[in-house]
Design an enzyme around this catalytic site. Structure first.
Site, PDB file in Angstrom:
ATOM      1  N   SER A 173       0.844  -1.196   0.000  1.00  0.00           N
ATOM      2  CA  SER A 173       0.000   0.000   0.000  1.00  0.00           C
ATOM      3  C   SER A 173       0.877   1.242   0.000  1.00  0.00           C
ATOM      4  CB  SER A 173      -0.897   0.005   1.241  1.00  0.00           C
ATOM      5  OG  SER A 173      -1.574   1.236   1.378  1.00  0.00           O
ATOM      6  N   TYR A 186      -2.262  -0.008  10.524  1.00  0.00           N
ATOM      7  CA  TYR A 186      -2.251  -0.431   9.120  1.00  0.00           C
ATOM      8  C   TYR A 186      -0.959   0.012   8.431  1.00  0.00           C
ATOM      9  CZ  TYR A 186      -3.852  -1.056   4.288  1.00  0.00           C
ATOM     10  OH  TYR A 186      -3.970  -1.439   2.970  1.00  0.00           O
TER      11      TYR A 186
END
Length: 275
Positions: A173, A186
């Site tokens: 990501s 995250y």
């Protein structure tokens, strides 16, 4: 003297590889054939995992689909067969559980054979600020987004090393490159995933295993439902990405052995400025 020679080597290799990268902007790389390859996709029951399965199905690959959802996995298998896949194998696996990963991996090796393309796609997000996130969800985020990559590599990389053939794909990501408010756990898990993938790529090069390719994918937020409620301050610079667009780009990166894929392109500039 050795230090001087090594410094010169680094200098000239840096020039060489930068020129090579520049040429690839203008000369399209030849795409490899993945027909007959055994492709394992974690988190295949929905979203990017499902769309990747359909792309590989259309190219004649043998699919090994892992997901914690039996229903989603079967739906992906059905759609893959409709797209032309001749061999599709589904397995229920909790990627956060090391023992479960090893158990299902052994089952795959017995029933299907060696995996040649491993796509670590499974991921979760709590979507809460750090102080509001329950401890168990923080742990689960790290287990799925980071530790699962360790266990799948341990399970499937030895066969790739033995044959010097394979491809390791990490769906990470942009949050693994830059910190984002409200996504501390995250981001941490994705930073670790990127670091692990980079380190393993270098480790394989040091071993002389040039037949094993690696691709690290770092997209901005994708409109798959995982980040419902997220907004972007600069939609022209950093738009919420369409899943089909992202998968097309990922497939091109895999087929051309692209090492890094950042989406959208503006991320290359943002990351360069950060560094």
């Amino acid at each position: 003297m050795n230090f001087l020679l090594e410094t010169l080597q680094v200098f000239f290799l840096s020039i060489y590889f930068n020129l090579e990268a520049l040429l690839k902007w203008f000369i399209p790389s030849r795409k490899k054939n993945v027909a007959g390859e055994t492709v394992l996709i974690t988190g295949a029951g929905s979203g990017i995992g499902r769309l990747l399965a359909l792309e590989f199905a259309a190219r004649g690959a043998t699919l090994v689909l892992w997901d914690i959802s039996n229903e989603g996995n079967w739906e992906t298998a059905k759609l893959s067969k409709e797209r032309g896949a001749s061999r599709v194998h589904t397995y229920i696996c909790d990627c956060s559980d090391r023992d479960d990963v090893y158990r299902v991996a052994d089952q795959v090796k017995r029933e299907v054979g060696d995996v040649t393309i491993l796509i670590n796609n499974a991921g979760i997000v709590t979507g809460k600020k750090f102080m509001d996130a329950p401890d168990n969800l923080i742990v689960k985020t790290v287990e799925v987004n980071t530790m699962a990559h360790f266990w799948t590599y341990k399970a499937f990389l030895p066969a790739m090393v033995a044959s010097d053939h394979g491809h390791l794909v990490s769906i990470a990501s942009s949050a693994g490159l830059c910190g984002v408010t409200g996504l501390a756990d995250y981001c941490s898990s994705k930073f670790a995933a990127v670091g692990f993938a980079e380190s393993m790529a270098l480790e394989l090069l040091a071993m002389g295993k040039t037949g094993i390719k690696t691709t690290i994918v770092c997209p901005f937020f994708i409109n798959t439902g995982m980040f419902d409620g997220c907004n972007t301050k600069w939609p022209r610079l950093l738009p919420i990405l369409d899943p089909n667009y992202v998968v097309k780009k990922i497939m091109h990166a895999i087929l051309t052995d692209q090492v890094y894929l950042l989406l959208p392109r503006s991320l290359y500039i943002i990351v360069a400025l950060k560094k």
